[in-house]
Every structure is written in structure tokens, then in C-alpha cells.
Design a protein around this motif. Structure first.
Motif, PDB file in Angstrom:
ATOM      1  N   THR A  32      -4.603   3.896  19.151  1.00  0.00           N
ATOM      2  CA  THR A  32      -5.033   2.713  19.914  1.00  0.00           C
ATOM      3  C   THR A  32      -4.757   1.459  19.077  1.00  0.00           C
ATOM      4  N   LEU A  33      -4.843   0.321  19.725  1.00  0.00           N
ATOM      5  CA  LEU A  33      -4.622  -0.949  19.010  1.00  0.00           C
ATOM      6  C   LEU A  33      -5.674  -1.127  17.914  1.00  0.00           C
ATOM      7  N   GLU A  34      -6.931  -0.729  18.243  1.00  0.00           N
ATOM      8  CA  GLU A  34      -8.013  -0.866  17.265  1.00  0.00           C
ATOM      9  C   GLU A  34      -7.745   0.006  16.026  1.00  0.00           C
ATOM     10  N   ARG A  35      -7.336   1.249  16.273  1.00  0.00           N
ATOM     11  CA  ARG A  35      -7.044   2.161  15.143  1.00  0.00           C
ATOM     12  C   ARG A  35      -5.884   1.613  14.310  1.00  0.00           C
ATOM     13  N   LYS A  36      -4.926   1.001  15.003  1.00  0.00           N
ATOM     14  CA  LYS A  36      -3.760   0.446  14.307  1.00  0.00           C
ATOM     15  C   LYS A  36      -4.218  -0.697  13.379  1.00  0.00           C
ATOM     16  N   ALA A  37      -5.077  -1.579  13.915  1.00  0.00           N
ATOM     17  CA  ALA A  37      -5.536  -2.725  13.124  1.00  0.00           C
ATOM     18  C   ALA A  37      -6.352  -2.255  11.913  1.00  0.00           C
ATOM     19  N   ILE A  38      -7.189  -1.219  12.140  1.00  0.00           N
ATOM     20  CA  ILE A  38      -8.025  -0.706  11.040  1.00  0.00           C
ATOM     21  C   ILE A  38      -7.143  -0.080   9.957  1.00  0.00           C
ATOM     22  N   LEU A  39      -6.179   0.714  10.393  1.00  0.00           N
ATOM     23  CA  LEU A  39      -5.312   1.394   9.420  1.00  0.00           C
ATOM     24  C   LEU A  39      -4.477   0.381   8.639  1.00  0.00           C
ATOM     25  N   LEU A  40      -4.011  -0.638   9.358  1.00  0.00           N
ATOM     26  CA  LEU A  40      -3.220  -1.684   8.695  1.00  0.00           C
ATOM     27  C   LEU A  40      -4.064  -2.362   7.604  1.00  0.00           C
ATOM     28  N   ALA A  41      -5.321  -2.659   7.944  1.00  0.00           N
ATOM     29  CA  ALA A  41      -6.208  -3.318   6.964  1.00  0.00           C
ATOM     30  C   ALA A  41      -6.434  -2.406   5.765  1.00  0.00           C
ATOM     31  N   LYS A  42      -6.606  -1.120   6.026  1.00  0.00           N
ATOM     32  CA  LYS A  42      -6.861  -0.174   4.922  1.00  0.00           C
ATOM     33  C   LYS A  42      -5.653  -0.104   3.997  1.00  0.00           C
ATOM     34  N   VAL A  43      -4.469   0.004   4.599  1.00  0.00           N
ATOM     35  CA  VAL A  43      -3.257   0.126   3.774  1.00  0.00           C
ATOM     36  C   VAL A  43      -3.057  -1.160   2.957  1.00  0.00           C
ATOM     37  N   GLN A  44      -3.384  -2.302   3.564  1.00  0.00           N
ATOM     38  CA  GLN A  44      -3.286  -3.564   2.809  1.00  0.00           C
ATOM     39  C   GLN A  44      -4.289  -3.585   1.656  1.00  0.00           C
ATOM     40  N   ASP A  45      -5.478  -3.021   1.892  1.00  0.00           N
ATOM     41  CA  ASP A  45      -6.474  -2.940   0.805  1.00  0.00           C
ATOM     42  C   ASP A  45      -5.897  -2.165  -0.379  1.00  0.00           C
ATOM     43  N   GLU A  46      -5.196  -1.072  -0.078  1.00  0.00           N
ATOM     44  CA  GLU A  46      -4.648  -0.245  -1.170  1.00  0.00           C
ATOM     45  C   GLU A  46      -3.647  -1.068  -1.984  1.00  0.00           C
ATOM     46  N   ALA A  47      -2.865  -1.896  -1.299  1.00  0.00           N
ATOM     47  CA  ALA A  47      -1.920  -2.761  -2.025  1.00  0.00           C
ATOM     48  C   ALA A  47      -2.704  -3.688  -2.950  1.00  0.00           C
ATOM     49  N   GLY A  48      -3.796  -4.244  -2.429  1.00  0.00           N
ATOM     50  CA  GLY A  48      -4.633  -5.142  -3.253  1.00  0.00           C
ATOM     51  C   GLY A  48      -5.182  -4.412  -4.465  1.00  0.00           C
ATOM     52  N   HIS A  49      -5.628  -3.165  -4.275  1.00  0.00           N
ATOM     53  CA  HIS A  49      -6.171  -2.393  -5.409  1.00  0.00           C
ATOM     54  C   HIS A  49      -5.104  -2.225  -6.484  1.00  0.00           C
ATOM     55  N   GLY A  50      -3.886  -1.907  -6.028  1.00  0.00           N
ATOM     56  CA  GLY A  50      -2.788  -1.745  -6.985  1.00  0.00           C
ATOM     57  C   GLY A  50      -2.609  -3.035  -7.785  1.00  0.00           C
ATOM     58  N   LEU A  51      -2.665  -4.168  -7.079  1.00  0.00           N
ATOM     59  CA  LEU A  51      -2.413  -5.439  -7.774  1.00  0.00           C
ATOM     60  C   LEU A  51      -3.525  -5.789  -8.769  1.00  0.00           C
ATOM     61  N   TYR A  52      -4.807  -5.547  -8.398  1.00  0.00           N
ATOM     62  CA  TYR A  52      -5.865  -5.838  -9.397  1.00  0.00           C
ATOM     63  C   TYR A  52      -5.647  -4.983 -10.625  1.00  0.00           C
ATOM     64  N   LEU A  53      -5.273  -3.713 -10.360  1.00  0.00           N
ATOM     65  CA  LEU A  53      -5.154  -2.769 -11.484  1.00  0.00           C
ATOM     66  C   LEU A  53      -3.952  -3.105 -12.362  1.00  0.00           C
ATOM     67  N   TYR A  54      -2.844  -3.529 -11.757  1.00  0.00           N
ATOM     68  CA  TYR A  54      -1.711  -3.961 -12.596  1.00  0.00           C
ATOM     69  C   TYR A  54      -2.159  -5.148 -13.460  1.00  0.00           C
ATOM     70  N   CYS A  55      -2.933  -6.070 -12.868  1.00  0.00           N
ATOM     71  CA  CYS A  55      -3.409  -7.235 -13.653  1.00  0.00           C
ATOM     72  C   CYS A  55      -4.278  -6.755 -14.813  1.00  0.00           C
ATOM     73  N   ALA A  56      -5.162  -5.783 -14.547  1.00  0.00           N
ATOM     74  CA  ALA A  56      -6.050  -5.278 -15.615  1.00  0.00           C
ATOM     75  C   ALA A  56      -5.202  -4.654 -16.728  1.00  0.00           C
TER      76      ALA A  56
END
Ligand code: FAQ
Length: 334
Positions: free
Chosen positions: A77-101
């Protein structure tokens, strides 16, 4: 005097008495629960261990986007798509904080990528398995993020300040991820028999690889003793695996699923579950690069790096021109 209590199969952990004064003072700060910050003195081994662990953790977050990213266009569904997109973007953010650390320890982002691309740096074994159905996306949130949280909550108390602070935000987001996975599965197990069967099949395939996320058993874990003495790790691999099983089995029961482990049994005396041994041959095979999707995952990362070359070149050219303009303006003003 924690350093005196740990046993190790690898290099023996030295007691405080055997350390030189600088190292002893460092260990005493760790034993007293103090945080170590980037510019402070640290033993070379501590720095190298952190670079290894944090960079591999960052790579895991980045590579970990691939199995789920595969399903963004196919979410039901569109809702599931939006949620999954947000989650995958979060993972990218986690990678970036960790590279900075990790960068605060004196390694560059380019060096870390190079180590990933040439196969020197590992990333979590779990991301070398395929996502075959939509239930796999639920299982990743529930089990993979669930295992990640179990491992990462203690890392919030890690002795290295930048890593511990990065973990605080990451853990908050991971807990949303876990709930979204469980929610997908709750919906599916209440659906048709075919949907429920799809969830059971996903559990059958993701259960053992999820247990392997915690690393080899304690007697085969080469880094644990020293990492625990330095309070980089607070718990052993087996302790966290046990906690994960104890937390997750009741959730599987709530979903009406069967955990694919004939040896699984509640042990009243220990107040936890007895469970079977993961297939360690499979684990070592996967981390050696021979899992079902290792080549595909690494190729995707290398391709992304190559495709981004024009953008990096553009940024460098812009920075050079801006520096030239600043230099010319300075000369003109003199
Ligand atoms: N996969 O002596 P130990 C996530 C390697 S984040 C691959 O026990 P240590 C978020 C280990 O590196 C998941 N390699 O090592 C998400 C070492 O090899 P090396 C990642 C593994 O470091 C969710 C060798 O085996 N989390 O999922 C694995 O003391 C959903 C010997 O092992 C972290 O990285 C493995 N499973 O303990 C994203 C947490 N296990 O380096 C997207 C931080 C072990 O000498 C979607 N890391 N190895 O070549 C840690 O806590 C630790 O590094 C352990 C391993 C516990 C992973």
C-alpha cells in the motif's frame, strides 16, 4: 580491576600491574566508567578496535538498505511504501553518524569505503540473505532490527564518547523499525492462510541468520575479552543471543508461529530458553564472502561508488574554484 578478570583465547589481557603508566591510567579511567573523547590519549589497540567495529557497523547500516530497498516499489500500500522508505532512509542516516564517529579516530571516509569495497572490512552477515516475499520485510524489522537493538542498547554505554552518543539516537529509531516489522506480520497472520504461511516461511529462513548476527559463540570470539575489558562491548555474544531468544520466542507465540528449532525449550532453572546451536559453518562461510547474496551486495555498493564519481569530482572542482576566488579576493584587498 576488570582487566584482570577476563580470559581470552587470543592475546592475553594484561593486568593493571603489567601496563605502563599511561596505559594503566587509561584503563583506570575505563574501569571508573569515564568516557574517552577523540583528542585524548588512547592505546593504539583501542583505537584500531573501535575503527574496526564502528566502520563495520556503519557498512552494515549502508549495505543493510539493499535487501529492504528492493521492496520499496513493491510494498502493498502507499502507507507501507512511505513507512518503508522512511525506515531505509533512517538506515542511511545511521551509517552516516557512524562513519562520522569512526572519522574522529583518524580514518577517512574514503579509506573506510575502500576497505569495504576490497573485502577487508566486513558488514553484518545477515544482509547476505535474499528478501523473497513481503513477509521478509516484516521479518527483517521484527528479527533483524530486534537483534540489532539488543546488541546496540548496551553500546549506548560504550566507553568511547562519539560511538556511545551516536547509538542513543540510532536505538530510538531502531525501536520504531522493530515495531513496524511486527505490525506488518500481525496484519499478515490475521490474513489468508497463504499470508500466514508466508510469514512462517519468512521466520523459518530468518531465524537462524538473526541469531548469527550476535557473532560467533564466546569461545570462538577473538575480540570479546579485550573489547569487554575496554568497555567497548558490555556483554558477550552469547549473553546477548540468549536475551534475544528469551525476548523473541513469546512474540513468535503471540503471532501464532513456530520457531524453527526443535531444541527450543523453556528452562525453569535458568529462567530462559535452551536453544539449538546455529550452523557455524554457514556463518563463517557467509562472513568469508560466500553467502547467497555477498557478491550482489558488494557489487551494488561498488556500482554506487562509481556512479557517484561525477558528483565527487564536481564538489572537488567547486571547492578548488571557491578557494581560488577567496585567494584572489584576499590579494585584491591587500
Ligand atoms: N557478521 O570476535 P568477534 C543493523 C566477525 S546493524 C559479520 O565476536 P566482535 C541495523 C567480527 O567482525 C548490524 N561479521 O568480533 C539494520 C570479527 O571479524 P574481524 C550490525 C561478524 O567485533 C537493521 C570476527 O567475526 N551491528 O542490523 C559477525 O567482538 C535492519 C570475530 O568475531 C553491529 O555492527 C556478523 N554477524 O563482535 C540495518 C554492532 N559477527 O572484524 C538495516 C556493532 C562477528 O576481526 C536493516 N558490532 N563477525 O574481521 C558489534 O557489536 C560486534 O562487532 C559484533 C562482533 C557483536 C558484531
Amino acid at each position: 580491576m576488570y582487566a584482570q578478570m577476563v580470559k581470552t583465547d587470543g592475546a592475553r589481557i594484561r593486568s593493571l600491574d603489567e601496563m605502563d603508566p599511561e596505559e594503566r591510567a587509561f584503563q583506570e579511567r575505563i574501569d571508573a566508567g569515564q568516557k574517552i573523547e577523540p583528542k585524548e590519549w588512547m592505546p593504539e589497540g583501542y583505537r584500531k578496535t573501535l575503527i574496526r567495529q564502528i566502520s563495520q557497523h556503519a557498512h552494515s547500516e549502508i549495505v543493510g538498505q539493499l535487501p529492504e530497498g528492493n521492496w520499496i516499489t513493491r510494498a502493498p500500500t502507499l502507507e507501507r511504501k512511505a513507512i518503508l522508505l522512511a525506515k531505509v532512509q533512517d538506515e542511511a542516516g545511521h551509517g552516516l553518524y557512524l562513519y562520522c564517529a569512526a572519522e574522529t579516530l583518524g580514518i577517512s571516509r574514503d579509506e573506510m569505503y575502500e576497505q569495504l569495497h576490497c573485502g577487508k572490512a566486513k558488514y553484518s552477515s545477515i544482509f547476505n540473505y535474499p528478501t523473497l516475499t513481503w513477509a521478509d520485510i516484516g521479518a527483517i524489522g521484527w528479527l533483524v532490527d530486534g537483534a540489532a537493538i539488543m546488541n546496540q542498547v548496551p553500546l549506548q554505554r560504550c566507553s568511547y564518547g562519539p560511538y556511545s552518543r551516536a547509538m542513543i539516537r540510532i536505538c530510538k529509531e531502531e525501536s520504531f523499525h522493530q515495531r513496524q516489522g511486527f505490525d506488518i506480520l500481525m496484519k499478515m497472520v490475521k490474513g489468508t492462510p497463504a499470508q500466514k504461511a508466508m510469514v512462517q516461511d519468512a521466520l523459518n529462513r530468518w531465524w537462524w541468520p538473526s541469531l548469527m548476527m550476535f557473532g560467533p559463540s564466546d569461545d570462538a570470539s577473538v575480540h570479546s575479552a579485550q573489547s569487554m575489558a575496554w568497555k567497548i562491548k558490555q556483554n558477550s555474544n552469547d549473553e546477548l543471543r540468549q536475551k534475544f531468544v528469551d525476548q523473541t520466542v513469546p512474540q513468535a507465540e503471540y503471532l501464532g508461529l513456530t520457531v524453527p528449532d526443535p531444541a527450543l525449550k523453556w528452562n525453569e532453572e535458568k529462567g530462559g530458553y535452551d536453544f539449538g546451536e546455529p550452523d557455524w559453518e554457514e556463518f563463517f562461510n557467509v562472513i568469508a564472502g560466500n553467502g547467497p547474496c555477498n557478491a550482489e551486495r558488494l557489487n551494488a555498493r561498488k556500482q554506487a561508488w562509481d556512479d557517484g564519481a561525477w558528483f565527487r569530482d564536481g564538489l572537488t572542482a567547486h571547492a578548488e574554484k571557491a578557494a581560488e576566488r577567496r585567494a584572489a579576493a584576499k590579494v585584491a584587498a591587500e
